[in-house]
Design a protein around this motif. Structure first.
Motif, PDB file in Angstrom:
ATOM      1  N   UNK A  23       8.071  -6.513  20.553  1.00  0.00           N
ATOM      2  CA  UNK A  23       8.910  -6.320  19.290  1.00  0.00           C
ATOM      3  C   UNK A  23       7.993  -6.765  18.191  1.00  0.00           C
ATOM      4  N   UNK A  24       7.117  -7.717  18.266  1.00  0.00           N
ATOM      5  CA  UNK A  24       6.294  -8.648  17.103  1.00  0.00           C
ATOM      6  C   UNK A  24       5.205  -7.408  16.771  1.00  0.00           C
ATOM      7  N   UNK A  25       4.669  -7.148  17.906  1.00  0.00           N
ATOM      8  CA  UNK A  25       3.368  -6.232  17.534  1.00  0.00           C
ATOM      9  C   UNK A  25       3.971  -4.971  16.959  1.00  0.00           C
ATOM     10  N   UNK A  26       4.820  -4.343  17.447  1.00  0.00           N
ATOM     11  CA  UNK A  26       5.462  -3.109  17.002  1.00  0.00           C
ATOM     12  C   UNK A  26       5.714  -3.246  15.492  1.00  0.00           C
ATOM     13  N   UNK A  27       6.793  -4.392  15.205  1.00  0.00           N
ATOM     14  CA  UNK A  27       6.995  -4.623  13.675  1.00  0.00           C
ATOM     15  C   UNK A  27       5.807  -4.668  12.714  1.00  0.00           C
ATOM     16  N   UNK A  28       4.861  -5.663  13.205  1.00  0.00           N
ATOM     17  CA  UNK A  28       3.493  -5.800  12.382  1.00  0.00           C
ATOM     18  C   UNK A  28       2.916  -4.586  12.170  1.00  0.00           C
ATOM     19  N   UNK A  29       2.601  -3.702  13.173  1.00  0.00           N
ATOM     20  CA  UNK A  29       2.284  -2.289  13.124  1.00  0.00           C
ATOM     21  C   UNK A  29       2.758  -1.609  11.991  1.00  0.00           C
ATOM     22  N   UNK A  30       3.986  -1.513  11.778  1.00  0.00           N
ATOM     23  CA  UNK A  30       4.595  -0.869  11.000  1.00  0.00           C
ATOM     24  C   UNK A  30       4.633  -1.435   9.412  1.00  0.00           C
ATOM     25  N   UNK A  31       4.814  -2.705   9.471  1.00  0.00           N
ATOM     26  CA  UNK A  31       4.604  -3.370   8.246  1.00  0.00           C
ATOM     27  C   UNK A  31       3.288  -3.328   7.827  1.00  0.00           C
ATOM     28  N   UNK A  32       2.459  -3.117   8.572  1.00  0.00           N
ATOM     29  CA  UNK A  32       0.890  -2.893   8.076  1.00  0.00           C
ATOM     30  C   UNK A  32       0.781  -1.247   7.571  1.00  0.00           C
ATOM     31  N   UNK A  33       1.689  -0.376   7.799  1.00  0.00           N
ATOM     32  CA  UNK A  33       1.563   0.773   7.406  1.00  0.00           C
ATOM     33  C   UNK A  33       1.103   1.857   8.573  1.00  0.00           C
ATOM     34  N   UNK A  34       0.783   1.398   9.787  1.00  0.00           N
ATOM     35  CA  UNK A  34       0.550   2.397  10.519  1.00  0.00           C
ATOM     36  C   UNK A  34       1.540   2.887  11.619  1.00  0.00           C
ATOM     37  N   UNK A  35       1.136   3.976  12.515  1.00  0.00           N
ATOM     38  CA  UNK A  35       2.324   4.621  13.217  1.00  0.00           C
ATOM     39  C   UNK A  35       2.418   4.041  14.580  1.00  0.00           C
ATOM     40  N   UNK A  36       3.464   4.191  15.341  1.00  0.00           N
ATOM     41  CA  UNK A  36       3.689   3.578  16.622  1.00  0.00           C
ATOM     42  C   UNK A  36       4.596   4.738  17.363  1.00  0.00           C
ATOM     43  N   UNK A  37       4.023   4.478  18.740  1.00  0.00           N
ATOM     44  CA  UNK A  37       5.071   5.462  19.508  1.00  0.00           C
ATOM     45  C   UNK A  37       5.649   4.373  20.605  1.00  0.00           C
ATOM     46  N   UNK A  38       7.053   4.062  20.840  1.00  0.00           N
ATOM     47  CA  UNK A  38       7.563   3.072  21.466  1.00  0.00           C
ATOM     48  C   UNK A  38       8.365   3.564  22.657  1.00  0.00           C
ATOM     49  N   UNK A  39       7.959   3.213  23.773  1.00  0.00           N
ATOM     50  CA  UNK A  39       8.909   3.207  24.847  1.00  0.00           C
ATOM     51  C   UNK A  39       9.417   1.905  25.608  1.00  0.00           C
ATOM     52  N   UNK A  40      10.800   1.827  25.166  1.00  0.00           N
ATOM     53  CA  UNK A  40      11.380   0.578  25.479  1.00  0.00           C
ATOM     54  C   UNK A  40      13.014   0.938  26.229  1.00  0.00           C
ATOM     55  N   UNK A  41      13.146   0.312  27.228  1.00  0.00           N
ATOM     56  CA  UNK A  41      14.425   0.605  27.994  1.00  0.00           C
ATOM     57  C   UNK A  41      15.686   0.341  26.922  1.00  0.00           C
ATOM     58  N   UNK A  42      16.772   1.018  27.358  1.00  0.00           N
ATOM     59  CA  UNK A  42      18.061   0.766  26.638  1.00  0.00           C
ATOM     60  C   UNK A  42      18.414  -0.624  26.578  1.00  0.00           C
ATOM     61  N   UNK A  43      18.632  -1.461  25.518  1.00  0.00           N
ATOM     62  CA  UNK A  43      19.252  -2.770  25.503  1.00  0.00           C
ATOM     63  C   UNK A  43      17.712  -3.622  25.499  1.00  0.00           C
TER      64      UNK A  43
END
Length: 625
Positions: A23-43
């Motif tokens: 979560x932390x790295x994904x959030x930082x990627x977006x805050x920094x203005x970059x795109x992300x493709x996330x595969x994460x299980x339900x829940x």
């Protein structure tokens, strides 16, 4: 290092002290203005991955969601946290839509939910040009896959987000995708430069079990009565008629159940879905049209009475159980007729040869999962490219290991029967007639076609009928036998000859003998599920039930909320689901800790500032009572 604002939002808005997984790295990627493709299980916490950046970045986070019927619930849950959220969809009247648009343009919204078809309308695009967009979140991104299990044509147009708003970061999220689907998502959404994040697909709190189908309605009833009394759950059926029959059967046997399928009118579907979300202990019997985007955390079981078409679909559907991390069950009843039916559906499906081959490959993988004698979880994870231990300790094959046996001779007998019917009589029959021939039954149909004269008549008396059905099923699963035509008759395949010529060994999973009702195996001590939620002591359990009663009284009465962005009504007045106030996991922590002050209560996971202010004193009063 994660930015201080992100941590502040995590703690004070959502009530958590630390991020989970990536979560932390994904959030930082977006805050920094970059795109992300996330595969994460339900829940797994996908929503936080775009909600927190939307609250940190200037502007409004725009969430593309395919689920108009659930937008109100998603927005209500955010408002309970103190987040300024709204939505635009066809359920609103003109005044509601105008109010939401005004708030967006004025910069008064943190998050705005829109449907993919709505985003394709020119007026919506012009509206977004008038405000400031913090990010685009494309939820349920697997809907872009044209041959996937939830394809939505409107998702194909979402590549225009990058074309029209090139400086706005995008995040595409899905709970299930193979590497091929992942690449398709990236291509179709123009996310070639996005960072890829793949969380573990493992849901250790879910116990996977696949049972031989004998009396499926009775088997389901036994499951609910022995293990899930009073629990919320979902039962999936293939047809609308089956949905109605199973829902009626459960109600007649004292289990509150509701149907959900496309044949019901929209009002009934919406009402049943609303009741399932807001009431405790309801069972929803549904086709696979139900469930995507359902954010109910306390679904304790997902049962399938018909074989899913793919591992992706199975994983997506079972993942709706146990979103709160508490022990839950994924149960499937599976039999010969399921295999025959699915093979027939593929044979008669629309599309070219490549499409049918793709459907067959998906089914083959699902059948392999059903027939395995190895750990089901490890095979499931391997399908998604994730390594796993040989034994998980929390699936049926680990807890009660099945026997395998050399079924080569049995396979030869069955295949010989199919061969002789075709060559000697020019006939093709379904599985039942071949099994009757092998068992030496003197039925009217045997006499009519003089099948008692065949040399294979009666040579299969060493196996029970149920065992022969298992042989047929496993030969179909292994591609050593096929079905064709409207009536699902058995035919040989190119691979059949290797068995008949004794060039190939056929190992099979032994069919269980019919048994009296038994309770399911429990996770062994030390298994991941056993550690997922330690039992409360009797005193804490009493407190937990008292808190649930308080939450239910506050969460299940009243109509929908009056439209407004800043309403502070508790759930009873606002009509939101009870879990929107606090999840069961949060109530369990409160029951175990028994805080005596608001400061102590604020240390519990899931208790953010806004919920503390709204419900904190009520919780303390409930504890004191």
């Amino acid at each position: 290092m994660t930015s201080a604002p992100a941590y502040e939002v995590l703690r004070h808005t959502f009530g958590y002290d630390e991020f989970r997984g990536e979560q932390r790295d994904i959030i930082e990627t977006l805050i920094g203005g970059d795109d992300a493709l996330v595969l994460m299980p339900t829940g797994g916490g996908k929503s936080l991955c775009y909600q927190i950046p939307a609250l940190v970045r200037p502007g409004t986070g725009v969430v593309i969601s395919p689920l108009i019927a659930l937008m109100q619930d998603q927005v209500d849950a955010l408002r309970t946290l103190g987040v300024k959220a709204g939505f635009l969809n066809s359920t609103q009247d003109l005044d509601e839509r105008r109010l939401t648009e005004q708030l967006f343009v004025a910069g008064e919204l943190d998050l705005l939910y829109v449907a993919p078809e709505g985003l394709g309308v020119a007026s919506t695009q012009r509206l977004l040009d008038r405000g400031k967009v913090a990010l685009f979140a494309i939820d349920e991104a697997h809907c872009v896959s044209q041959w996937g299990h939830d394809f939505r044509p409107d998702y194909l147009n979402l590549s225009m987000l990058h074309e029209r708003w090139p400086d706005v970061p995008r995040i595409a999220l899905t709970a299930t995708a193979t590497s091929a689907t992942r690449e398709e998502i990236a291509t179709r959404l123009d996310l070639a430069g996005a960072r890829h994040f793949t969380a573990s697909f493992d849901r250790p709190n879910i116990q996977y079990r696949i049972a031989a189908k004998q009396e499926p309605k009775r088997q389901l009833l036994d499951l609910l009565r022995s293990e899930h009394v009073g629990d919320a759950g979902i039962v999936y059926c293939l047809s609308r008629a089956s949905v109605e029959k199973i829902a009626d059967f459960l109600v007649q046997n004292g289990i509150p159940a509701l149907p959900y399928h496309a044949g019901l009118d929209a009002r009934t579907r919406a009402n049943n879905q609303s009741r399932f979300l807001r009431e405790d202990g309801l069972v929803m019997v549904a086709t696979i049209a139900f469930g995507m985007g359902i954010d109910k955390p306390d679904v304790r079981f997902v049962a399938h009475l018909d074989l899913p078409k793919s591992v992706e679909g199975y994983y997506q559907e079972t993942g709706r159980a146990g979103r709160d991390g508490q022990p839950s069950t994924a149960w499937l009843a599976y039999g010969l007729q399921d295999v025959v039916q699915q093979r027939k559906m593929i044979e008669t499906s629309e599309g070219d040869f490549a499409h049918r081959r793709n459907l067959a490959a998906h089914l083959d993988a699902m059948l392999a999962l059903c027939e395995t004698v190895q750990c089901r979880r490890s095979q499931l994870l391997a399908y998604f490219g994730q390594a796993a231990p040989d034994s998980c300790g929390n699936c049926d094959t680990c807890l009660t290991p099945p026997e395998s046996w050399d079924g080569t001779v049995a396979a030869q007998k069955l295949l010989s029967t199919v061969l002789r019917l075709q060559r000697e009589r020019g006939q093709k029959f379904g599985a039942g007639q071949s099994i009757d021939i092998l068992l030496g039954k003197t039925t009217e149909k045997i006499a009519q076609f003089r099948h008692h004269e065949l040399s294979v008549f009666g040579i299969g008396s060493d196996l029970r009928e149920q065992e022969w059905r298992g042989v047929v099923r496993q030969l179909l699963a292994q591609g050593l036998l096929a079905v064709e035509g409207e009536y699902g008759v058995l035919v040989l395949t190119d691979a059949s000859s290797s068995v008949l010529r004794r060039e190939r060994e056929v190992m099979m999973r032994r069919e269980p003998a019919p048994a009296a009702r038994t309770k399911a195996p429990k996770p062994r001590r030390g298994s991941s599920a056993a550690a997922a939620a330690p039992d409360l002591d009797p005193a804490a359990t009493e407190v937990f039930e008292r808190l649930r009663a308080w939450r239910a009284a506050g969460g299940q009465e009243g109509g929908g909320p009056a439209y407004g962005i800043f309403h502070d009504a508790p759930a009873k007045e606002g009509g939101v689901p009870a879990y929107v106030i606090f999840h069961d996991a949060t109530l369990k922590q409160i029951a175990a800790l028994r805080p005596g002050s608001l400061a102590e209560l604020s240390t519990v996971n899931g208790v953010g500032d806004n919920k503390l202010a709204k419900f904190g004193q009520q919780v303390l009063d409930a504890l004191a009572g």
